[in-house]
Motif scaffolding. Structure first.
Motif, PDB file in Angstrom:
ATOM      1  N   VAL A  61       0.871  -1.273  -0.101  1.00  0.00           N
ATOM      2  CA  VAL A  61       0.301  -0.143   0.005  1.00  0.00           C
ATOM      3  C   VAL A  61       0.879   1.149   0.130  1.00  0.00           C
ATOM      4  CG1 VAL A  61      -1.940  -1.125   0.951  1.00  0.00           C
ATOM      5  CG2 VAL A  61      -0.171  -0.187   2.747  1.00  0.00           C
ATOM      6  N   GLY A  62       2.112   1.006  -0.314  1.00  0.00           N
ATOM      7  CA  GLY A  62       3.252   2.185  -0.150  1.00  0.00           C
ATOM      8  C   GLY A  62       3.161   2.763  -1.699  1.00  0.00           C
ATOM      9  N   SER A  63       3.859   3.776  -1.861  1.00  0.00           N
ATOM     10  CA  SER A  63       3.783   4.471  -3.140  1.00  0.00           C
ATOM     11  C   SER A  63       5.233   3.805  -3.929  1.00  0.00           C
ATOM     12  CB  SER A  63       4.393   5.970  -2.920  1.00  0.00           C
ATOM     13  OG  SER A  63       5.497   6.281  -2.216  1.00  0.00           O
ATOM     14  N   GLY A  64       5.939   3.096  -3.400  1.00  0.00           N
ATOM     15  CA  GLY A  64       7.121   2.642  -4.146  1.00  0.00           C
ATOM     16  C   GLY A  64       6.978   1.018  -4.017  1.00  0.00           C
ATOM     17  N   SER A  65       8.243   0.389  -4.462  1.00  0.00           N
ATOM     18  CA  SER A  65       8.137  -1.136  -4.535  1.00  0.00           C
ATOM     19  C   SER A  65       8.363  -1.196  -2.702  1.00  0.00           C
ATOM     20  CB  SER A  65       9.571  -1.625  -5.017  1.00  0.00           C
ATOM     21  OG  SER A  65       9.330  -1.116  -6.415  1.00  0.00           O
ATOM     22  N   ALA A  66       8.307  -2.836  -2.487  1.00  0.00           N
ATOM     23  CA  ALA A  66       8.279  -3.306  -1.087  1.00  0.00           C
ATOM     24  C   ALA A  66       8.926  -4.671  -1.205  1.00  0.00           C
ATOM     25  CB  ALA A  66       7.018  -3.302  -0.517  1.00  0.00           C
ATOM     26  N   VAL A  67       9.625  -5.093  -0.045  1.00  0.00           N
ATOM     27  CA  VAL A  67      10.031  -6.364   0.074  1.00  0.00           C
ATOM     28  C   VAL A  67       9.899  -6.948   1.523  1.00  0.00           C
ATOM     29  CG1 VAL A  67      12.322  -7.718  -0.128  1.00  0.00           C
ATOM     30  CG2 VAL A  67      12.021  -5.580  -1.414  1.00  0.00           C
ATOM     31  N   SER A  68       9.774  -8.306   1.540  1.00  0.00           N
ATOM     32  CA  SER A  68       9.318  -8.935   2.836  1.00  0.00           C
ATOM     33  C   SER A  68      10.091 -10.395   2.844  1.00  0.00           C
ATOM     34  CB  SER A  68       7.916  -8.828   3.076  1.00  0.00           C
ATOM     35  OG  SER A  68       7.406 -10.134   2.369  1.00  0.00           O
ATOM     36  N   ILE A  69      10.180 -10.875   3.936  1.00  0.00           N
ATOM     37  CA  ILE A  69      11.125 -12.028   4.297  1.00  0.00           C
ATOM     38  C   ILE A  69       9.897 -12.747   5.113  1.00  0.00           C
ATOM     39  CG2 ILE A  69      12.773 -13.323   5.389  1.00  0.00           C
ATOM     40  CD1 ILE A  69      13.872 -12.510   2.919  1.00  0.00           C
ATOM     41  N   SER A  70       9.485 -14.007   4.768  1.00  0.00           N
ATOM     42  CA  SER A  70       8.767 -14.758   5.486  1.00  0.00           C
ATOM     43  C   SER A  70       9.501 -15.947   6.048  1.00  0.00           C
ATOM     44  CB  SER A  70       7.268 -15.432   4.606  1.00  0.00           C
ATOM     45  OG  SER A  70       6.686 -14.095   4.599  1.00  0.00           O
ATOM     46  N   ALA A  71       9.143 -16.517   7.229  1.00  0.00           N
ATOM     47  CA  ALA A  71       9.640 -17.630   7.874  1.00  0.00           C
ATOM     48  C   ALA A  71       8.420 -18.537   8.013  1.00  0.00           C
ATOM     49  CB  ALA A  71      10.465 -17.554   9.132  1.00  0.00           C
ATOM     50  N   LEU A  72       8.516 -19.950   7.645  1.00  0.00           N
ATOM     51  CA  LEU A  72       7.599 -20.910   7.808  1.00  0.00           C
ATOM     52  C   LEU A  72       7.760 -22.140   8.596  1.00  0.00           C
ATOM     53  CD1 LEU A  72       7.486 -19.792   4.444  1.00  0.00           C
ATOM     54  CD2 LEU A  72       5.149 -20.191   5.028  1.00  0.00           C
ATOM     55  N   SER A  73       6.865 -22.607   9.343  1.00  0.00           N
ATOM     56  CA  SER A  73       7.058 -23.574  10.187  1.00  0.00           C
ATOM     57  C   SER A  73       6.928 -24.929   9.562  1.00  0.00           C
ATOM     58  CB  SER A  73       6.244 -23.780  11.411  1.00  0.00           C
ATOM     59  OG  SER A  73       4.942 -23.811  10.774  1.00  0.00           O
ATOM     60  N   ASN A  74       7.493 -25.302   8.379  1.00  0.00           N
ATOM     61  CA  ASN A  74       7.563 -26.469   7.709  1.00  0.00           C
ATOM     62  C   ASN A  74       8.547 -26.479   6.503  1.00  0.00           C
ATOM     63  OD1 ASN A  74       6.510 -28.860   5.621  1.00  0.00           O
ATOM     64  ND2 ASN A  74       5.044 -28.798   7.475  1.00  0.00           N
ATOM     65  N   GLN A  75       9.107 -27.529   6.294  1.00  0.00           N
ATOM     66  CA  GLN A  75      10.245 -27.520   5.271  1.00  0.00           C
ATOM     67  C   GLN A  75       9.639 -27.497   3.830  1.00  0.00           C
ATOM     68  OE1 GLN A  75      11.533 -31.673   6.047  1.00  0.00           O
ATOM     69  NE2 GLN A  75      10.802 -32.146   4.064  1.00  0.00           N
ATOM     70  N   ASN A  76       8.217 -27.581   3.651  1.00  0.00           N
ATOM     71  CA  ASN A  76       7.556 -27.612   2.384  1.00  0.00           C
ATOM     72  C   ASN A  76       6.233 -27.336   2.874  1.00  0.00           C
ATOM     73  OD1 ASN A  76       7.013 -27.658  -0.237  1.00  0.00           O
ATOM     74  ND2 ASN A  76       6.511 -29.956  -0.045  1.00  0.00           N
ATOM     75  N   PRO A  77       5.824 -25.780   3.050  1.00  0.00           N
ATOM     76  CA  PRO A  77       4.723 -25.498   3.681  1.00  0.00           C
ATOM     77  C   PRO A  77       3.234 -25.574   2.910  1.00  0.00           C
ATOM     78  CG  PRO A  77       5.931 -23.576   2.981  1.00  0.00           C
ATOM     79  CD  PRO A  77       6.529 -24.742   2.950  1.00  0.00           C
ATOM     80  N   GLY A  78       3.496 -25.844   1.641  1.00  0.00           N
ATOM     81  CA  GLY A  78       2.294 -25.867   0.609  1.00  0.00           C
ATOM     82  C   GLY A  78       1.708 -24.595   0.474  1.00  0.00           C
ATOM     83  N   VAL A  79       0.891 -24.453  -0.555  1.00  0.00           N
ATOM     84  CA  VAL A  79       0.205 -22.929  -0.710  1.00  0.00           C
ATOM     85  C   VAL A  79      -1.044 -23.494  -1.606  1.00  0.00           C
ATOM     86  CG1 VAL A  79       1.775 -22.509  -2.771  1.00  0.00           C
ATOM     87  CG2 VAL A  79       0.480 -20.651  -1.656  1.00  0.00           C
ATOM     88  N   ILE A  80      -1.926 -22.820  -1.375  1.00  0.00           N
ATOM     89  CA  ILE A  80      -3.333 -23.043  -1.816  1.00  0.00           C
ATOM     90  C   ILE A  80      -3.890 -21.701  -2.258  1.00  0.00           C
ATOM     91  CG2 ILE A  80      -5.976 -23.797  -1.803  1.00  0.00           C
ATOM     92  CD1 ILE A  80      -4.781 -25.946   0.388  1.00  0.00           C
ATOM     93  N   LEU A  81      -3.625 -21.457  -3.393  1.00  0.00           N
ATOM     94  CA  LEU A  81      -4.252 -19.913  -3.718  1.00  0.00           C
ATOM     95  C   LEU A  81      -5.799 -20.115  -3.913  1.00  0.00           C
ATOM     96  CD1 LEU A  81      -1.459 -19.160  -6.373  1.00  0.00           C
ATOM     97  CD2 LEU A  81      -2.031 -17.562  -4.125  1.00  0.00           C
ATOM     98  N   VAL A  82      -6.523 -19.217  -3.138  1.00  0.00           N
ATOM     99  CA  VAL A  82      -7.850 -19.536  -3.135  1.00  0.00           C
ATOM    100  C   VAL A  82      -8.535 -19.246  -4.523  1.00  0.00           C
ATOM    101  CG1 VAL A  82     -10.105 -18.702  -2.294  1.00  0.00           C
ATOM    102  CG2 VAL A  82      -8.163 -18.708  -0.991  1.00  0.00           C
TER     103      VAL A  82
END
Length: 217
Positions: free
Chosen positions: A162-183
């Motif tokens: 929601v900022g005016s420029g680019s953004a970067v984040s880092i995520s840590a997850l509690s599984n070696q292969n967390p899986g992702v389901i894009l709704v």
């Protein structure tokens, strides 16, 4: 037998079972570098011979690289899961970098196997998750550089720049292969497609709307 003695013995059995269960989940070796080429998989990857383990199995380079966000959602995820870092196998952790264009999003999705903690490195991000039925309550916050937010395991969540420029984040997850389901991808882009009359009834819209959405995914 005295009832108090029976009660104490029962309590000790429960404690012993709990301790035994906890011990059974402990690693039985120092590490289990994933054999990514092997065909044997039992809820994860088999291990290579520990004597063959090298430093490169436990390291990954490239999270400093800014990725292109020239795509439909305006974001790019750079995962460091077991597929990219074989030494993560059985360790129950992973991470990812996310680059955002202005107004870019990580669409609503879930990680069926992991909780996630996100840290903003640059920019301003609006994040949130939805609690389970029947409340379906949105819990959200706008984050600045250095802020942290947690997404509980399995709950639908999202991120928006929601900022005016680019953004970067880092995520840590509690599984070696967390899986992702894009709704949206799962509902409107499944193979084969879910019947449009079923989705029309579920979303309370005309079938032509469903047809348009399915055509996008």
């Amino acid at each position: 037998m005295n009832s108090k003695i029976v009660l104490v013995m029962s309590w000790l059995v429960v404690v012993a079972l709990g301790i035994g269960g906890a011990a059974a989940s402990d690693p039985l070796q120092d590490f289990c570098v994933a054999d990514l080429t092997g065909s044997a998989k039992v809820n994860g990857f088999a291990c290579i011979d520990p004597k063959q383990a090298q430093a490169n199995h436990f390291s990954f380079s490239g999270l400093h690289v800014v990725k292109s966000t020239n795509n439909a959602v305006g974001s790019t995820v750079s995962p460091v899961f077991v597929g990219q870092l074989p030494g993560l196998n059985t360790l129950g952790i992973s991470m990812a970098r996310i680059d955002f264009a202005p107004k870019g999003v990580v669409p609503p999705h879930t990680h069926p196997c992991a909780s996630e903690i996100i840290t903003v490195l640059e920019g301003t991000l609006y994040v949130g998750f939805i609690t389970s039925n029947p409340e379906n309550r949105l819990i959200s916050k706008t984050l600045q550089k250095g802020d942290v937010f947690v997404f509980p395991e399995g709950l639908v969540h999202f991120v928006q720049n929601v900022g005016s420029g680019s953004a970067v984040s880092i995520s840590a997850l509690s599984n070696q292969n967390p899986g992702v389901i894009l709704v949206a991808n799962s509902v409107f882009g499944s193979t084969p497609s879910i019947a449009n009359d079923l989705l029309a009834k579920a979303f309370q819209v005309d079938k032509t709307v469903i047809d348009q959405l399915q055509a996008k995914f």
